[in-house]
Design an enzyme around this catalytic site. Sequence first.
Site, PDB file in Angstrom:
ATOM      1  N   ARG A   2       0.834  -1.205   0.000  1.00 55.44           N
ATOM      2  CA  ARG A   2       0.000   0.000   0.000  1.00 55.44           C
ATOM      3  C   ARG A   2       0.873   1.261   0.000  1.00 55.44           C
ATOM      4  O   ARG A   2       2.095   1.191  -0.086  1.00 55.44           O
ATOM      5  CB  ARG A   2      -0.953  -0.021   1.189  1.00 55.44           C
TER       6      ARG A   2
ATOM      7  N   GLU B  73       2.513   3.063   1.757  1.00 50.13           N
ATOM      8  CA  GLU B  73       3.187   3.214   3.038  1.00 50.13           C
ATOM      9  C   GLU B  73       4.642   2.768   2.890  1.00 50.13           C
ATOM     10  O   GLU B  73       5.515   3.572   2.710  1.00 50.13           O
ATOM     11  CB  GLU B  73       2.439   2.424   4.115  1.00 50.13           C
TER      12      GLU B  73
ATOM     13  N   GLU C 137      -1.400  -8.400   8.454  1.00 47.30           N
ATOM     14  CA  GLU C 137      -1.392  -7.325   9.438  1.00 47.30           C
ATOM     15  C   GLU C 137      -2.352  -7.648  10.585  1.00 47.30           C
ATOM     16  O   GLU C 137      -2.074  -7.363  11.740  1.00 47.30           O
ATOM     17  CB  GLU C 137      -1.820  -6.022   8.746  1.00 47.30           C
TER      18      GLU C 137
HETATM   19  C1  BGC Z   1       2.011   0.495   9.929  1.00 46.56           C
HETATM   20  C2  BGC Z   1       2.501  -0.262  11.126  1.00 46.56           C
HETATM   21  C3  BGC Z   1       3.130   0.753  12.022  1.00 46.56           C
HETATM   22  C4  BGC Z   1       1.992   1.618  12.485  1.00 46.56           C
HETATM   23  C5  BGC Z   1       2.274   2.575  13.566  1.00 46.56           C
HETATM   24  C6  BGC Z   1       0.917   1.388  10.402  1.00 46.56           C
HETATM   25  O1  BGC Z   1       0.285   2.051   9.410  1.00 46.56           O
HETATM   26  O2  BGC Z   1       1.657  -0.313   8.878  1.00 46.56           O
HETATM   27  O3  BGC Z   1       2.997  -1.472  10.952  1.00 46.56           O
HETATM   28  O4  BGC Z   1       3.926   0.285  13.029  1.00 46.56           O
HETATM   29  O5  BGC Z   1       1.370   2.250  11.395  1.00 46.56           O
HETATM   30  O6  BGC Z   1       1.252   2.465  14.385  1.00 46.56           O
END
Ligand code: BGC
Length: 911
Positions: free
Chosen positions: A509, A511, A774
Amino acid sequence: MTRTLCILALLSTAAAHASPLAASKLRTEYLTNPLAIDDPHPRLSWIIDSPERGARQSAYRIIVTSGVGTGATQLWDSGKVDSNETINIPYTGKPLAPQQRCDWKVQVWNGENKPGPWSTPAFFQTGLKTWSAEWISYKDDTPIHTSRKDLYLPAPRHYRKAFATAKKVRRATLYASALGIFDAYLNGKRISDAMFSPGWSDYKQRAYYRAFDATPFLKPGTNELSAIVAEGWYSGYVGYGLLVGYGPYKTGRSFYGKTPALLAQLELEMEDGSRTTIATNKTWQVATGPTLEADILMGETYDARLQPTNWQPAILASENPQAKAPFSDKGGDREIELSFHPPAKMQAYSGPPVRPIQELRATKITEPTPATYIYDLGQNFSGVARLKVKGPAGTRVRVRFGEMLHKDGRLMTENLRRARATDTYILKGDPNGETWTPRFTYHGFQFVELTGLPAKPALDAVTGIVVHSDTPLTSKFSTSDEMANQLFRNIVWTQRSNFVELPTDCPQRDERLGWTGDAQTYARSATYNADTASFYTKWLDDLEEAQRPNGAFPDYAPYPMQHGSPQYSWGTAWMDAGIIVPYTVYKAYGDTRVIERHWDSMTRFIEFRKKLSPDLHGTKTGNSWGDWLSIGSNTPLEFVDAAYFAWSAKLMSEMATAAGKPFDQTLYPRIRATFQQDYLKPDCSLSVNTQTAYVLALKYDLIPDNCRQASADKLAAMIAANNYHMTTGFLGTYPLLPVLSATGHHDLAVKMFQSREFPSWGYEVANGANSIWERWDSFTKEKGIHEPSMNSFSHYSFGAVVEWMFKTYAGIDTGDAGYKTIVIRPGEPSAGWVKAEYDSVRGMIVSNWRNTGQRYEAEITIPANTKATVYLPAKSAAGITLDGKPAQPKRMETGRAVFEIEAGTYRFSSK
Ligand code: BGC
């Protein structure tokens, strides 16, 4: 003679017949024959691969030379050094010159002081110190893009320079960097399969450079050096910037600058010893080519009709033979631009390159709607799709990627959020078909959707190219429970998918950031599955660079933008990665230099923590990710913070001792005492009543010895009362099974490990996972796909159970750092068997055990130069055998027969 003595005698008898030993797998700074080493004292390592019992190196001699034939000079002869060390031995010869090729070899003496043969030579090259090259870019007159609605995806630029070599070249090394990402070519051939060079750093402060051996690509006479430079992390879309409008222009891109740039210097060393340099400067040409768009998150667009131009020097030579024509004299289409600020520091890349690692064939095609073809590659992974298609010129093939399918068979892309993750290939109309592989993007996916083709494509129209940092796998795990075997495969795949240049949270995604919380929970696990030493070495520099001015380590590294609360760039347990990950590298690879390298920044962090919480109670401030994704339970941030403060202090104490650094050794006991005042009740229970609270307190040794068992029993009771289900999140889950196993509740740990009920690892597997998700219920057979706004099917955090699988279930752990001493201590055997292998920094360690019901059988292998303490489950010393003969342990401990072994393979059996 007692039986114990018999065993020792056996070892010394073995030593008496010891054969000569040879060193192999020579590495410099964890890399095989690296081409750019900045450190003036690079560390040399090897292994001794010998099946012999008690195999031991008693001395070594290293010789380092430079140059060939009569011109060769000796840089270092260590002489015979009485030592059994085989890893991280610093070079201490003559000062090294830049760009120097240093050939080295090593000879070792065995336990009987007999020398073995010299090793096969290895080499390292020192890095480039003086750049005569100038950073070049193109005159970019496009306005700054400010729309959040429309993507802005400029075409990558091709840079080139023709040059002639009259003399015979002995060695050609290309040193190159980019603000952006580049591929370099010599005479139309890509000189390396490395992708995303030079890698991600805070380009404002520092850029990595890479070195490539260009010698095989040179030809006599005229040559052409060229490079394609794409936006990459420098100016392309990064993180969820687009989603929330981060970035200087609120468009989610251009965090470090607007226009990518290139720095390249080809160093030619002639047979006669003279040198020539070809370097980027104003005389280069620049133009666009057939790649119309290239962005890591958004994808790549390629118009093959533009391909056989002189500006496309066989970009994919193997795939496009017509394109081999050399450049014409036609100039570029833009002016070269020299005016911008280069990064303050250049640094040789110290990690493994990202590269194509494996190919996956499609297992089936479906056609959920007419002319929409979906390829199933059978595995969730990170990488790209290679296309092999045929059709009229101008046909646009749209390639989309997804991790899952909707119920009706359509591709599921909703969870990619604002990552477009779409490639487009425009056919040139070759009647023999055409092949294309994107180079400047990657996706996280299992399914590939093709649309736009005139006819149904064949199964081989799509091949999955698995792309990640080249961290060779080092583990094998199998057991009698098939669910656990699938789980292990899922964990390894997920690690691979998220080790792409940096440890990412997810590969699909918008991120894909180096989230520090995820990294710290998983780091020790990662070291079991793959050789991650140089990967983390690189990332730890990025993490230090991203350290905030106040001393906090941020939520992710690199840190191009703020996320979470506008006030904070850091959070409890995330920021502690700055201590935990260096400690992990030290522990797994016996690396004390990583401690020295980051000592000052780690100290600054501890000072920050002390200021944050002067009374040592922990803090409530910062981004409160806390026990992220816990289920129906909330452990207060202050509690979690106190536990992590204590843990960071404890690891600092240990690292200070290992590296001879001063540190306040009272800090950890003081935090521990405060913690006990704050949370421990007289009956040994905690005032915070969550599974995670108990797990953290026990894992980080915050409970006094007299209460430990009672607290652990309380935790076990809480789990039982919750139908044996965990309520833990990112922080509580990975220490959960280790804590249970260490406190007499191994049976419960195994029960939870083998569970198939929500939430559990087995639940995911039962719902068809081939990666770690996740959320435990990212997909369920009953409910389908979890809501997509935060639902990654490749998130390694919950895979951190693999640490327990190796350390405790199979029983392989390091004693001292770097497996010089090894602890083999499998948990009390449950029914069945386990086979685990770990290729450590000193060689292969194996722990295989089987519980037949009557007997416990274990086969243990440890490498040369190591010793292990084996804790064999045994009711009593009676009836224990070693290699089929009665054997007496060194001592008995509660339910364990303890043996000390040296290198070799041992077969134990007990009742
Ligand atoms: C990520 C996590 C990360 C978190 C922080 C998320 O969007 O995918 O793995 O540690 O944000 O809370």
